[in-house]
Motif scaffolding. Structure first.
Motif, short mmCIF file in Angstrom:
data_model
loop_
_atom_site.label_atom_id
_atom_site.label_comp_id
_atom_site.label_asym_id
_atom_site.label_seq_id
_atom_site.Cartn_x
_atom_site.Cartn_y
_atom_site.Cartn_z
N LEU A 1 38.30 31.43 24.87
CA LEU A 1 38.38 32.88 24.70
C LEU A 1 39.74 33.42 25.10
CD1 LEU A 1 34.85 33.97 25.98
CD2 LEU A 1 35.74 34.24 23.65
N ALA A 2 40.35 32.84 26.14
CA ALA A 2 41.67 33.30 26.57
C ALA A 2 42.69 33.15 25.45
CB ALA A 2 42.12 32.53 27.81
N HIS A 3 42.65 32.04 24.73
CA HIS A 3 43.59 31.84 23.63
C HIS A 3 43.35 32.86 22.52
CE1 HIS A 3 43.64 27.64 25.34
NE2 HIS A 3 44.93 27.92 25.28
N HIS A 4 42.09 33.10 22.18
CA HIS A 4 41.79 34.01 21.08
C HIS A 4 42.14 35.45 21.44
CE1 HIS A 4 40.04 30.62 19.11
NE2 HIS A 4 39.04 30.50 19.97
N PHE A 5 41.78 35.87 22.65
CA PHE A 5 42.14 37.24 23.06
C PHE A 5 43.65 37.36 23.26
CE2 PHE A 5 37.59 37.72 24.14
CZ PHE A 5 37.37 38.99 23.63
N GLY A 6 44.26 36.35 23.85
CA GLY A 6 45.70 36.40 24.05
C GLY A 6 46.46 36.50 22.75
N ALA A 7 46.03 35.77 21.73
CA ALA A 7 46.71 35.81 20.44
C ALA A 7 46.62 37.18 19.79
CB ALA A 7 46.12 34.75 19.51
N ALA A 8 45.59 37.95 20.18
CA ALA A 8 45.40 39.30 19.64
C ALA A 8 46.12 40.37 20.48
CB ALA A 8 43.92 39.63 19.56
N GLY A 9 46.90 39.93 21.48
CA GLY A 9 47.66 40.88 22.28
C GLY A 9 47.04 41.28 23.58
N TYR A 10 45.93 40.66 23.95
CA TYR A 10 45.26 40.98 25.20
C TYR A 10 45.99 40.36 26.39
CZ TYR A 10 40.91 43.05 23.43
OH TYR A 10 39.97 43.88 22.86
N GLU A 11 45.92 41.02 27.53
CA GLU A 11 46.30 40.44 28.80
C GLU A 11 45.05 39.75 29.34
OE1 GLU A 11 48.10 41.79 33.16
OE2 GLU A 11 47.93 43.24 31.53
N THR A 12 45.12 38.46 29.61
CA THR A 12 43.94 37.71 29.99
C THR A 12 43.98 37.32 31.47
OG1 THR A 12 44.90 35.56 29.39
CG2 THR A 12 43.73 36.78 27.66
N GLY A 13 42.83 37.34 32.12
CA GLY A 13 42.76 37.01 33.53
C GLY A 13 41.50 36.24 33.87
N TYR A 14 41.60 35.35 34.84
CA TYR A 14 40.45 34.60 35.33
C TYR A 14 40.43 34.67 36.84
CZ TYR A 14 36.67 31.22 35.30
OH TYR A 14 35.44 30.65 35.43
N ILE A 15 39.26 35.02 37.41
CA ILE A 15 39.09 35.13 38.86
C ILE A 15 37.79 34.44 39.24
CG2 ILE A 15 38.74 36.73 40.79
CD1 ILE A 15 40.45 38.77 39.27
N ALA B 1 39.09 41.43 41.58
CA ALA B 1 38.93 41.94 40.21
C ALA B 1 39.30 43.41 40.13
CB ALA B 1 37.50 41.73 39.75
N LEU B 2 38.87 44.20 41.10
CA LEU B 2 39.20 45.63 41.09
C LEU B 2 40.70 45.85 41.16
CD1 LEU B 2 36.37 46.99 43.40
CD2 LEU B 2 36.68 47.50 40.97
N GLU B 3 41.37 45.07 41.98
CA GLU B 3 42.83 45.20 42.07
C GLU B 3 43.48 44.94 40.72
OE1 GLU B 3 46.60 43.00 44.30
OE2 GLU B 3 44.55 42.62 44.99
N TRP B 4 42.98 43.94 40.01
CA TRP B 4 43.58 43.61 38.71
C TRP B 4 43.22 44.65 37.65
CZ3 TRP B 4 42.27 41.66 33.73
CH2 TRP B 4 43.33 41.05 33.06
N ILE B 5 41.98 45.11 37.66
CA ILE B 5 41.55 46.10 36.67
C ILE B 5 42.34 47.39 36.80
CG2 ILE B 5 39.61 47.63 36.10
CD1 ILE B 5 37.75 45.24 36.69
N ARG B 6 42.66 47.79 38.04
CA ARG B 6 43.34 49.06 38.29
C ARG B 6 44.83 49.04 38.01
NH1 ARG B 6 39.75 49.66 43.74
NH2 ARG B 6 38.11 51.04 42.89
N ARG B 7 45.38 47.92 37.67
CA ARG B 7 46.81 47.85 37.39
C ARG B 7 47.16 48.67 36.14
NH1 ARG B 7 48.24 41.40 38.10
NH2 ARG B 7 47.71 41.24 40.33
N GLU B 8 48.34 49.24 36.15
CA GLU B 8 48.85 49.89 34.94
C GLU B 8 49.22 48.79 33.94
OE1 GLU B 8 49.01 53.08 34.29
OE2 GLU B 8 48.18 53.64 36.24
N ARG B 9 48.81 48.96 32.71
CA ARG B 9 49.13 47.96 31.69
C ARG B 9 49.23 48.63 30.34
NH1 ARG B 9 44.46 46.11 33.93
NH2 ARG B 9 45.33 44.06 34.39
N GLU B 10 49.98 48.03 29.47
CA GLU B 10 50.18 48.55 28.13
C GLU B 10 49.27 47.90 27.09
OE1 GLU B 10 52.29 51.06 27.31
OE2 GLU B 10 52.52 51.25 29.49
#
Length: 458
Positions: A102-116, A180-189
Motif C-alpha cells: 500500500l505504501a508504494h501505491h499511495f506514494g506513487a499517487a503523491g501521498y506522504e506515507t507513514g508507518y508506526i 501518531a497524533l504528532e505525525w497527523i498534526r504536522r503541516e503538509r502539502e
C-alpha cells in the motif's frame, strides 16, 4: 476511477491545500476478537468510539483474516494478496524486498506515507530496527519489527528510519497513539496514508499475560464470557479475559483521541479510516496457544470503515477477507486497484452491486499448527489438512483430507464436528470442490481433497 489531483479547496483548520484524494488511516489491533465490540454485542461498553464510527460508516459484520497468525495476515493487509502468494505463509519470514505494498501505491499517487508500531514482516533476525529494504516502501518510519520483544506494557521502544531508538514511558498503546497524533498534526502539502499498528490486545509473550492499563483489569473482574469459551471450558479465559478487555478499552480511548484530532482539524469526514485486527483469540481452547485454527474465534475480526464512500453505509452482510481491504482503501482514495491484488474493493457493493457477484465464502490458510485450508460460508465452516505435511516448512500441499465441518446455523460456537456424518456426504463433496477452486484461484496448484483415512460415512 482515478480522481483529478488538482487542488480543490483549502483546509481551513490546517492551511493545507486539499486535493481530490482523502487522507487515509489504518488502525490495526493485534489478536482482537470480533465480539469485543459493542456493535457485535459485547455488553461491557468497551468500544464506544468504534461503535460510533460503525454507526456512521460501514460496519463489516462478517470480516475474516485469511491467515490467523501475525506475519501472514499483515502481509495480506499490506499487499491485498494471500500469504502463500506473498511468500509469508508463516511467522519469521520477511516480506520479500521489492514487494508492492500500500505504501508504494499511495506514494506513487503523491501521498506522504507513514508507518508506526509493530511491523512483523522483517523476519525473526530483526527484532527492533528494520532495514530500509524490508520496510515496505514507507517514508516515515517509527516501528519495531517484533514490538512484543522490544516493549512491555509500560515501556516502549520504537526505531526511526536511521535505526535510532525512541523510548516512551506510559502505557504502550498511548505511546503509539501519541506518536501518531504528532505525525497527523504536522503541516503538509500532500495527503497522508498512515498505517498505525498496535500490539494490544495481544498477550505479553515474556510472561503470557494480558497487561491492561493500571486499574483497567479491575473494571472487568467479572467479565462477560463469549459462549464458545463458556461451552468449551479449559483454556485460560477465566484468568485473562479481564485484562484482555481492559486492553481493548484503552485502544478505543486511543482511537477516540485520534478521531478528536481529525475532527479538530476539520478533516474527520474527509479521512478514510479503517479499523481492523490481524486475527482473533481463542484463549487456548482450540490448541495450546491463541490462534492458528480455522474457528471463528481465531479468524473473525472487527472491521469498520469510515469516511468518504462509507458515510451512512450501514452493516454489510457479505463475507469479507483481509485481501479485500487494501483494494478497498485504494478505491476509496480514488486510486486504481492493481490487477496483482487478489482481493476486491467493497465499494461496488455499496453502490448497488458488484460485478461479477461477490463470493459466497472466504478462503482461510493455516500454518504453524497444521498445513490447512478452510472455507467459511454463511452456513458452513469446512476445513481440510494436509496429512504428513510440515506446518513450519511446507507452504501448501497437493493433497488435503477432511478435518472440520461445522453447521454455523445450528452450531455457531463450532462445538460439534460433523465431518464424518454420512447424511452430509453431499455437502462435503460440494465444499471440497469449492475449496479446491478457491485454493487454485489464490495462486496455488489445484489440490486433491478427500476423506481422511477411516472417516465415517466413506
Amino acid at each position: 476511477m482515478r480522481r483529478d489531483d488538482s487542488v480543490t479547496n483549502p483546509d481551513a483548520s490546517s492551511g493545507r491545500p486539499r486535493t481530490g484524494h482523502p487522507d487515509v488511516l489504518v488502525f490495526l489491533t493485534d489478536q482482537q476478537r470480533w465480539d469485543t465490540t459493542g456493535t457485535h454485542g459485547n455488553p461491557h461498553g468497551l468500544t464506544p468510539v468504534l461503535d460510533r464510527l460503525a454507526a456512521r460508516g460501514l460496519d463489516v459484520d462478517r470480516s475474516f483474516t485469511c491467515q490467523p497468525v501475525c506475519a501472514p495476515s499483515r502481509a495480506a493487509l499490506q499487499t491485498g494478496r494471500y500469504p502463500t502468494d506473498t511468500g509469508v505463509f508463516r511467522n519469521a519470514l520477511p516480506l520479500p524486498p521489492g514487494t508492492r505494498t500500500l505504501a508504494h501505491h499511495f506514494g506513487a499517487a503523491g501521498y506522504e506515507t507513514g508507518y508506526i508500531g509493530k511491523w512483523h514482516l522483517a523476519g525473526d533476525e530483526h527484532t527492533g530496527p528494520v532495514p530500509e529494504e524490508l520496510r515496505g516502501g514507507y517514508d516515515h518510519w517509527l516501528a519495531a519489527n517484533l514490538l512484543e520483544f522490544t516493549s512491555d506494557a509500560y515501556q516502549t521502544t520504537l526505531y526511526d528510519r536511521d535505526g535510532a531508538p525512541h523510548t516512551y514511558d506510559g502505557y504502550r498503546a498511548d505511546a503509539l497513539g501519541e506518536a501518531a497524533l504528532e505525525w497527523i498534526r504536522r503541516e503538509r502539502e500532500r495527503p497522508f496514508f498512515l498505517f498505525l499498528s498496535f500490539l494490544e490486545p495481544h498477550h505479553q509473550n515474556s510472561r503470557d499475560d494480558y497487561p491492561a492499563p493500571h486499574g483497567y483489569r479491575e473494571r472487568y473482574a467479572d467479565p462477560w464470557t463469549p459462549s464458545d469459551l463458556t461451552a468449551l471450558g479449559g483454556g485460560n479465559a477465566p484468568e485473562h479475559l479481564a485484562g484482555y478487555y481492559g486492553m481493548v478499552r484503552r485502544l478505543d480511548e486511543v482511537l477516540g483521541r485520534i478521531v478528536d484530532a481529525l475532527d479538530e482539524r476539520g478533516t474527520l469526514d474527509e479521512t478514510v479510516i479503517l479499523f481492523t485486527s490481524d486475527h482473533g483469540c481463542h484463549f487456548k481452547t482450540r490448541n495450546d496457544e491463541y490462534k492458528r485454527s480455522v474457528h471463528d474465534a481465531s479468524v473473525r475480526v472487527p472491521t469498520v470503515l469510515h469516511g468518504p464512500g462509507f458515510h451512512g453505509a450501514g452493516r454489510l452482510p457479505e463475507l469479507v477477507s483481509h485481501v479485500d481491504l487494501p483494494p478497498t482503501l485504494l478505491d476509496a482514495a480514488g486510486l486504481p486497484v492493481p490487477a496483482r491484488m487478489q482481493g476486491r474493493s467493497l465499494l461496488p457493493l455499496l453502490r448497488g452491486g458488484a460485478e461479477p457477484p461477490w463470493p459466497e465464502e472466504v478462503l482461510i490458510q493455516v500454518s504453524e499448527s497444521e498445513v490447512g485450508r478452510a472455507l467459511r460460508t454463511g452456513r458452513w465452516k469446512y476445513g481440510a489438512v494436509a496429512p504428513g505435511a510440515d506446518p513450519w516448512h511446507d507452504a501448501s500441499a497437493g493433497h488435503y483430507t477432511d478435518a472440520y465441518l461445522y453447521d454455523l446455523h445450528a452450531d455457531p460456537d463450532e462445538l460439534t464436528n460433523l465431518v464424518g456424518e454420512p447424511a452430509l456426504a453431499d455437502v462435503l463433496d460440494g465444499l471440497r470442490a469449492r475449496l479446491a477452486d478457491r485454493i487454485a484461484a489464490s495462486g496455488e496448484p489445484r489440490p486433491l481433497i478427500g476423506p481422511a483415512a477411516g472417516q465415517r460415512g466413506h
